[in-house]
Scaffold this motif. Sequence first.
Motif, short mmCIF file in Angstrom:
data_model
loop_
_atom_site.label_atom_id
_atom_site.label_comp_id
_atom_site.label_asym_id
_atom_site.label_seq_id
_atom_site.Cartn_x
_atom_site.Cartn_y
_atom_site.Cartn_z
N SER A 371 9.27 12.32 5.25
CA SER A 371 10.28 12.31 6.30
C SER A 371 9.76 11.72 7.61
N ALA A 372 8.43 11.69 7.76
CA ALA A 372 7.84 11.17 9.00
C ALA A 372 7.51 9.68 8.92
N GLU A 374 7.75 5.63 8.89
CA GLU A 374 8.54 4.59 9.52
C GLU A 374 8.73 3.48 8.50
N HIS A 398 17.61 7.25 7.17
CA HIS A 398 18.31 8.51 7.39
C HIS A 398 18.06 9.48 6.23
N ARG A 401 14.37 10.69 6.22
CA ARG A 401 14.11 11.66 7.30
C ARG A 401 14.65 13.04 6.95
N ARG A 402 15.76 13.08 6.25
CA ARG A 402 16.39 14.36 5.90
C ARG A 402 15.62 15.11 4.82
#
Length: 438
Positions: A371-372, A374, A398, A401-402
Motif C-alpha cells: 500500500s505504500a 509508488e 487507488h 493503497r487500499r
Amino acid sequence: MAEDRKAIVPVWTLATGDVRAPALAGGEPMTAERLAELRGVLAVMADVPIATLEAHPLPDKLDRSRGIPLDAASPLAQHLSQFITQSTRSSLTAARATAMGENLYRMVVPAKVAAQFDKGFICSMAAKGTVGGIRGPLVTSTGRIAAGATFVPVGKAAAAGAAGGAGATAGVAAAGSAALTVAAPLVLMAVAVGVSAHADNKRQQAIEHITELLEQLHEQKLEEEHSALDGCRDAIDKATAILLDQGKLGVSLGLDSAVHAINTALGAADRRLARWQTALDKLPDDKPVEIGTLTKSFPGVDEHGGTFRAHLELAALAIALKRRVVVLQAVDHAQSDPGNPFENFTRALRRDQQRLDELESGIAGVLVRLSALELARQDGLMPVFTAGEVDRLMRAAHRIRRLGDGVTVNGRTTDVAIEIARNKDGSVVVFPALPMGA
C-alpha cells in the motif's frame, strides 16, 4: 434499543481459581467507567484469571444467526443456569434483573487475561458499507445500554460448577478476599464458544470473498483448494458440538482429514508469503515501481479481483478454520484435566496459535508494504502518457493503497467481551467474542 437511564445491571466478578484480592467494589453502584477500572485493577492484582459478568435486558432485535446455539442441557447453559439460580437466592438485585428468564449476559475478560489466549484470535470485523463500523451484537459498543445503566456488584454469590463438569471447581474465594466467585467451567466454556464463534465468522467472511473472486477468475486449481477447505466445515462443526457437550472426539468424525487439508492450505499460504516478501525485498527503494513489474509477483493486484487477492482470501479461510480447530484441541486438553481447565486451555492456545499469528502478521506486513508503493507506468515508446494509461495508473494506485486499510500489525490487546443470549427455556446463543470499545 433506547437508552434506559434507570436500568440496574447486576455485575458479578468471576475467578477461575481461589484468589485473594481487595474488596474494591464494596457493593456500591458503579458507572461503566468505574467498572472498567475495577476490571483492570483486579486483573493486575489477582494471581488467576478474573472476568466480570453482567446481566442486561435482552434486546428486541438481535441477529441470533451469527452466534452458536446451545440447548439447555449443554454444559455452558447448565453452568449459567446454576449460577443464576444460586445468585438470585442471595441477591435481590440479581433476582429482579433475571426474573423474566431472558437476558443478554456479557462476560468481559480484561486485556491482561485476554492476552493469554488472544493474539490474532480476537480482532474487529469491519461492517460492510460502514466506515469504522463493527459487526456484532455488542450493545455497549454504541453505549445504548451501558451509557445509562447503573452497575451493582453482586457479592458472595454461590458459585457455578455443574457436578461432573469440566473442572467443576466451585465456591467462593478464600476468606478475607473480595467476593470473587470461583467459576472456572463457566469462564472456560464462554471463552471457548465465543472464540470459536469469532473464528467461524471470519470463515464466513472469507468464503463470501472467495466465492465472488473465483466466479471472476475461473481457475480450476484455486477452485479445488477452496472446495477442500470448505469441505472441512462439517467435521469441525460436529467436533465442536461434541466437545461443547463434553464428549470425546473420535476418528469417525473425519477431523483428522480436515486438519490435514487445513494444514496443506496453510503450507501453501506460507510458501506464497515467502515469495511475496522476497519480491518486495527486490523492489527498488528510491524510485517508483512499474505496474507490470508488480503484477508479475502479485498477479491481479491492480484489479478488482485477481489471483493475488484470491490467495489472500484462501489464506484467511485456512487461518480461520485452523483457529477453530485450535480451540477444539484446547478445550479437549482442558477437559482432560478437570483440576485446572482454564490454565490448560490458555496454555494449549498459546502453544498452537504461534504459527498462525506469524503467518497473519506476515501477510499484514506485505499488505502494508504494498500500500505504500509508488507506481509508475510500463515503459514504452511513447514519451507521454495516454489517457488510458493515466486512468489505469490512477485506478491501480487507488486499489493498491487500499490494501493497507484496516490492517493491524502487532495491535494492542484490549478487553474482550463475549455476549450470551439466554432464553426462558435455559438454552443460549453465544455470539462472537469482540474487543471492547471497538
